[in-house]
Motif scaffolding. Structure first.
Motif, PDB file in Angstrom:
ATOM      1  N   GLN A 144      -3.326  -6.962   1.862  1.00 54.97           N
ATOM      2  CA  GLN A 144      -2.662  -6.344   0.720  1.00 54.97           C
ATOM      3  C   GLN A 144      -2.682  -7.338  -0.445  1.00 54.97           C
ATOM      4  OE1 GLN A 144       1.807  -6.262   0.987  1.00 54.97           O
ATOM      5  NE2 GLN A 144       1.391  -6.758   3.146  1.00 54.97           N
TER       6      GLN A 144
ATOM      7  N   THR B 242      -3.569   1.766  -2.158  1.00 54.92           N
ATOM      8  CA  THR B 242      -4.766   1.238  -1.510  1.00 54.92           C
ATOM      9  C   THR B 242      -6.005   1.330  -2.390  1.00 54.92           C
ATOM     10  OG1 THR B 242      -5.367   3.382  -0.538  1.00 54.92           O
ATOM     11  CG2 THR B 242      -3.882   1.964   0.741  1.00 54.92           C
TER      12      THR B 242
ATOM     13  N   HIS C 233       0.815  -1.213   0.000  1.00 56.81           N
ATOM     14  CA  HIS C 233       0.000   0.000   0.000  1.00 56.81           C
ATOM     15  C   HIS C 233       0.855   1.272   0.000  1.00 56.81           C
ATOM     16  CE1 HIS C 233      -3.669  -2.324   1.771  1.00 56.81           C
ATOM     17  NE2 HIS C 233      -3.506  -2.526   0.479  1.00 56.81           N
TER      18      HIS C 233
END
Length: 306
Positions: free
Chosen positions: A102, A171, A42
């Motif tokens: 993630q 993100t 991210h």
């Protein structure tokens, strides 16, 4: 015009077995953490983990998040650790130093495997993420929530597109996280929003904070909490460089605010946190949520734990 870091970047996965799964933690609201990955794709500019990476002599600058260490055996190690007679079923924070959802999780499924272990041992878990991928694991989360206390926190510090894009480049959009929260809440899972970190001069405007609280309430959030940015060495350098690229007019303000310190004083942080608390109360966050409540432990187990 400053160039925004691309959402997707080339990432190297390093598969490395771990010797331990649970990490003893000090100075946090929890005593134990578990991180299936080290490093995070991210690449948030404000990520406090950059400070840990610097101390470990690993990249905390723009290279951070381009190499992810994958603890391929973590679920097996966790099962051994939770099975020890000395383990007292303390709550474990999943995602304290990485995001468990993630993109790497799509390939390795280590977070899901660890949740299955926590479910099997009826062990309490607190999970924090910016990853909508969590909806894939609603089935396991429901099973865990029926057996132990489970709390999911979606990190959503702002709904401002510009602030999000420039500070959280890797993100999913915050509204995707809200949709994921809505699905978890509908499935009876206790899920809320962590407005952290709130950035002075960027995401601390009253109307901006209220927008997040109202959206959280609409999504069925059980709770909302907040914290203000802190800048330790490693994080400070990267964040300030990003600030200078995108909001150069705010650099003097931040240099003054964080001069000689990583954490802002209570007289600055307190009013922000209190305002979020007031907004949460006024908008009735949590007043209509329904979630699984684990049954009480059998009396003999309670006596043994005493």
């Amino acid at each position: 015009m400053a160039v925004v870091e691309p959402r997707l970047a080339a990432v190297e996965y390093l598969e490395q077995p771990c010797k331990s799964a649970l990490n003893r933690v000090k100075g946090m609201p929890f005593n134990w953490s578990l991180n299936p990955y080290m490093g995070c794709e991210h690449r948030c500019t404000f990520c406090y983990v950059r400070a840990f990476e610097l101390r470990a002599d690993r990249p905390s600058d723009d290279r951070y998040g381009r190499s992810i260490r994958v603890k391929v055996n973590i679920a097996q190690v966790l099962r051994q650790e939770l099975g020890r007679r000395s383990w007292r079923k303390e709550a474990v924070a999943v995602g304290a130093a990485t995001d468990p959802y993630q993109p790497a999780e799509g390939r390795y499924r280590l977070t899901r495997k660890c949740l299955e272990v926590f479910r099997d041992f009826a062990n309490p878990v607190g999970l924090i993420t910016r990853g909508p991928m969590i909806v894939r694991d609603i089935d396991v989360l429901q099973e865990l929530a029926r057996r132990a206390d489970l709390s999911v926190n979606f990190s959503i510090p702002t709904l401002d597109d510009e602030v999000w894009r420039r500070t959280e480049p890797g993100t999913a959009h915050p509204r995707q996280r809200l949709r994921a929260l809505e699905r978890l809440a509908a499935a009876g899972i206790k899920a809320g929003v962590g407005m952290a970190p709130i950035l002075p001069g960027l995401s601390d405007r009253p109307e901006a904070m209220e927008e997040v609280v109202k959206a959280a309430r609409a999504a069925g959030a059980h709770h909302v909490w907040a914290n203000v940015l802190y800048l330790r060495p490693g994080t400070r350098e990267h964040f300030m460089a990003s600030l200078a690229r995108h909001w150069p007019e705010l650099v003097p303000k931040y240099e003054q605010l964080y001069a000689g310190r990583a954490y802002l004083p209570k007289e600055i942080v307190g009013p922000v946190v209190e305002r979020v608390g007031t907004l949460t109360h006024n908008h009735g966050v949590g007043s209509h949520t329904r979630h699984f409540t684990p049954p009480p432990e059998p009396e003999q187990l309670t006596l043994l734990a005493g």
